[in-house]
Design a protein around this motif. Structure first.
Motif, short mmCIF file in Angstrom:
data_model
loop_
_atom_site.label_atom_id
_atom_site.label_comp_id
_atom_site.label_asym_id
_atom_site.label_seq_id
_atom_site.Cartn_x
_atom_site.Cartn_y
_atom_site.Cartn_z
N MET A 97 0.84 -1.18 0.00
CA MET A 97 0.00 0.00 0.00
C MET A 97 0.88 1.24 0.00
N GLN A 98 0.41 2.25 -0.65
CA GLN A 98 1.14 3.51 -0.68
C GLN A 98 0.71 4.41 0.46
N VAL A 99 1.68 5.01 1.09
CA VAL A 99 1.42 6.08 2.05
C VAL A 99 2.15 7.31 1.53
N THR A 100 1.81 8.46 2.05
CA THR A 100 2.48 9.69 1.62
C THR A 100 3.99 9.55 1.88
N PRO A 101 4.82 9.83 0.88
CA PRO A 101 6.26 9.74 1.10
C PRO A 101 6.69 10.66 2.25
N CYS A 123 -1.83 11.10 5.57
CA CYS A 123 -0.83 10.04 5.47
C CYS A 123 -1.27 8.93 4.52
N PHE A 124 -2.54 8.52 4.64
CA PHE A 124 -3.11 7.50 3.77
C PHE A 124 -3.94 8.17 2.68
N PRO A 125 -3.91 7.66 1.44
CA PRO A 125 -4.76 8.22 0.38
C PRO A 125 -6.25 8.12 0.73
N GLN A 126 -7.05 9.02 0.20
CA GLN A 126 -8.48 9.06 0.48
C GLN A 126 -9.18 7.75 0.12
N SER A 127 -8.65 7.01 -0.83
CA SER A 127 -9.29 5.77 -1.28
C SER A 127 -8.99 4.58 -0.36
N THR A 128 -8.19 4.76 0.67
CA THR A 128 -7.76 3.66 1.53
C THR A 128 -8.89 3.23 2.47
N ILE A 143 -5.85 -0.18 5.83
CA ILE A 143 -5.07 0.44 6.91
C ILE A 143 -4.59 -0.63 7.89
N GLU A 144 -5.52 -1.50 8.30
CA GLU A 144 -5.16 -2.57 9.23
C GLU A 144 -4.07 -3.47 8.64
N ALA A 145 -4.19 -3.81 7.37
CA ALA A 145 -3.19 -4.66 6.72
C ALA A 145 -1.82 -3.96 6.69
N HIS A 146 -1.83 -2.66 6.41
CA HIS A 146 -0.57 -1.91 6.39
C HIS A 146 0.07 -1.91 7.78
N LEU A 147 -0.72 -1.64 8.81
CA LEU A 147 -0.18 -1.62 10.17
C LEU A 147 0.41 -2.98 10.55
N ARG A 148 -0.29 -4.04 10.18
CA ARG A 148 0.22 -5.39 10.48
C ARG A 148 1.51 -5.67 9.71
N SER A 149 1.60 -5.18 8.48
CA SER A 149 2.81 -5.44 7.68
C SER A 149 4.03 -4.71 8.25
N VAL A 150 3.84 -3.52 8.81
CA VAL A 150 4.95 -2.80 9.44
C VAL A 150 5.34 -3.51 10.74
N GLY A 151 4.33 -4.01 11.46
CA GLY A 151 4.59 -4.87 12.60
C GLY A 151 4.89 -4.21 13.93
N VAL A 152 4.64 -2.92 14.05
CA VAL A 152 4.92 -2.21 15.30
C VAL A 152 3.71 -2.22 16.23
N VAL A 153 2.53 -2.03 15.65
CA VAL A 153 1.29 -2.00 16.42
C VAL A 153 0.32 -3.05 15.89
N TRP A 185 9.07 4.03 24.53
CA TRP A 185 8.56 4.69 23.32
C TRP A 185 8.72 3.73 22.14
N PHE A 186 8.24 4.11 21.01
CA PHE A 186 8.33 3.29 19.79
C PHE A 186 9.79 3.14 19.34
N GLU A 187 10.18 1.93 18.99
CA GLU A 187 11.52 1.70 18.44
C GLU A 187 11.52 1.84 16.92
N LYS A 188 10.33 1.72 16.33
CA LYS A 188 10.13 1.95 14.89
C LYS A 188 8.86 2.78 14.74
N ASP A 189 8.74 3.45 13.63
CA ASP A 189 7.54 4.22 13.35
C ASP A 189 6.40 3.27 12.98
N PRO A 190 5.22 3.42 13.57
CA PRO A 190 4.11 2.51 13.29
C PRO A 190 3.64 2.51 11.84
N ILE A 191 3.90 3.59 11.11
CA ILE A 191 3.47 3.69 9.71
C ILE A 191 4.64 3.46 8.74
#
Length: 176
Positions: free
Chosen positions: A1-5, A38-43, A48-58, A161-167
């Motif tokens: 998924m694309q997020v804002t660069p 951060c996320f495109p309007q079409s998301t 969003i849940e899939a993206h968060l799981r793929s990053v793996g922080v939250v 605190w977070f060790e990685k950014d959740p997004i």
């Protein structure tokens, strides 16, 4: 998924003073962060849940609006991704001179440090919904700034605190 660069992402950082028994950012000095659009309007919420799981922080735990009563969490930081609608929200407690009132909309992400009071002021589209997520292994609680919550409030000082950014993972505003 694309997020804002990251180079194009507009981020707001807010330090909010403690007020009465709502500690806000005063205990750990981690700011409230808002990642605008951060996320495109079409998301979708599912994406969003899939993206968060793929990053793996939250871990996404719920889809809902925001409570209309000021509350905060003492056991964990919170990541709120706006999945639909627009709303006016208050951070810090509505009587706090240092409060932050903002309009949030679909695509925004809010990194809410433990202790930061927050509440819905107005659902502007009658369809405001968020994906609520928490660091893996953390359970959230509900606090309202009452006298009997003082021990819980003290525990906020010891939260990591977070060790990685959740997004964004290895980079991102949460690490600045």
């Amino acid at each position: 998924m694309q997020v804002t660069p990251l180079l194009s992402l507009r981020v707001s950082f807010h330090s909010i003073p403690g007020f009465n028994l709502i500690p806000n950012t005063s205990l750990q000095n981690y700011p409230l962060l808002i990642y605008h659009e951060c996320f495109p309007q079409s998301t979708s919420a599912t994406a969003i849940e899939a993206h968060l799981r793929s990053v793996g922080v939250v871990e996404p735990q719920w889809r809902y609006t925001m409570y209309e009563t000021t509350h905060f969490h003492s056991t964990t930081h919170e990541v709120l991704c706006i999945a639909s609608g627009r709303a006016r929200v208050c951070f810090g407690g509505e009587d706090n001179p240092g409060k932050v009132e903002v309009e949030l909309k679909k695509g925004d992400v809010i990194i809410t440090p433990a202790g930061v009071g927050h509440r819905l002021l107005q659902d502007l589209d009658s369809g405001f919904e968020m994906v609520g997520s928490y660091p893996k292994g953390k359970d959230w609680d509900m606090c309202y700034g009452r006298e009997d919550e003082k021990a819980k409030i003290e525990g906020i000082k010891d939260l990591g605190w977070f060790e990685k950014d959740p997004i964004y993972g290895n980079e991102g505003p949460v690490l600045e």
